[in-house]
Design an enzyme around this catalytic site. Structure first.
Site, PDB file in Angstrom:
ATOM      1  N   CYS A  45       0.838  -1.216   0.000  1.00  0.00           N
ATOM      2  CA  CYS A  45       0.000   0.000   0.000  1.00  0.00           C
ATOM      3  C   CYS A  45       0.862   1.251   0.000  1.00  0.00           C
ATOM      4  CB  CYS A  45      -0.899   0.035   1.232  1.00  0.00           C
ATOM      5  SG  CYS A  45      -2.046  -1.329   1.333  1.00  0.00           S
TER       6      CYS A  45
HETATM    7  C1  BEZ Z   1       0.616  -4.639   1.838  1.00  0.00           C
HETATM    8  O1  BEZ Z   1       0.034  -3.611   1.534  1.00  0.00           O
HETATM    9  O2  BEZ Z   1       1.833  -4.715   1.789  1.00  0.00           O
HETATM   10  C2  BEZ Z   1      -0.140  -5.867   2.231  1.00  0.00           C
HETATM   11  C3  BEZ Z   1      -1.347  -5.723   2.899  1.00  0.00           C
HETATM   12  C4  BEZ Z   1      -2.029  -6.850   3.287  1.00  0.00           C
HETATM   13  C5  BEZ Z   1      -1.516  -8.116   3.011  1.00  0.00           C
HETATM   14  C6  BEZ Z   1      -0.305  -8.234   2.315  1.00  0.00           C
HETATM   15  C7  BEZ Z   1       0.389  -7.100   1.935  1.00  0.00           C
END
Ligand code: BEZ
Length: 211
Positions: A45
């Site tokens: 994100c």
């Molecule tokens: C991320 O944004 O890195 C992420 C969020 C939830 C699960 C796996 C990765």
């Protein structure tokens, strides 16, 4: 709520990192991209929001506002935004909804309980200037989205909205487009003065009309 292409995008009011917004007022008479994130302070994100911030001019050129969402609260968003700015060398220049009560996530069906009961998946909605939903895509949490692809889709959608054309596989800005089947052969020269090719009676192409 199950939303489908062509449905009116539901309006909502929400707290965001840039204050309270009314979705329709925020969009004005332009286009919009509403996209959800599983959670703050997560690596994928972080890169996604930095990428969208760097594409500000590209979204503006297309008269398109972006609006992110995660189910974390405003304080969390504030701290995370400064991390994004620092690590992605940018400035987050669009609002992030703090959807702690999951009102917007549920309205747009962004929580898929068999994937995760508490967090949103990576949903994307492109909303036209008529407030109708033009695209819905859902990515898993582990896959960062390709925002260049979203810009490409917006280009395609805006061409279709303004001219009687569609775009072929892997089309990119500047390449020939497909003339809509509803256009009669005899009407093509008047509508597409840059010329056209008839590859098959149902497959007719023309240079991109808005260049
Ligand atoms: C991320 O944004 O890195 C992420 C969020 C939830 C699960 C796996 C990765």
């Amino acid at each position: 709520m199950t939303l489908r292409l062509g449905d009116l995008a539901p309006n909502f009011q929400a707290e965001t990192s840039q204050g309270k917004i009314d979705f329709y007022e925020y969009l004005g008479d332009g286009w919009g991209v509403l996209f959800s994130h599983p959670a703050d302070y997560t690596p994928v994100c972080t890169t996604e929001l930095g990428t969208v911030a760097k594409l500000k001019d590209e979204f503006e050129k297309r008269n398109t506002k972006v609006l992110a969402l995660s189910v974390d609260g405003l304080e969390s968003h504030k701290g995370w935004i400064s991390d994004i700015n620092e690590t992605q060398n940018t400035e987050v220049n669009f609002p992030i909804i703090a959807d702690e009560d999951k009102k917007v996530s549920e309205l747009y069906d962004m929580i898929h309980p068999n994937s995760n009961e508490n967090f949103t998946v990576r949903s994307v909605f492109i909303i036209g200037n008529d407030k109708k939903i033009k695209l819905i895509i859902t990515y898993p949490a582990s896959t960062g989205r390709n925002f260049e692809e979203l810009l490409r889709v917006i280009d395609s959608l805006q061409l279709t909205a303004n001219y009687s054309v569609a775009t072929p596989a892997n089309w990119k800005h500047g390449e020939d487009v497909v003339i809509a089947p509803a256009i009669k052969d005899e009407d093509i020269p008047g509508k597409f003065p840059k010329g056209h090719k008839v590859i098959k009676p149902y497959l007719r192409t023309t240079p991109q009309p808005n260049l």
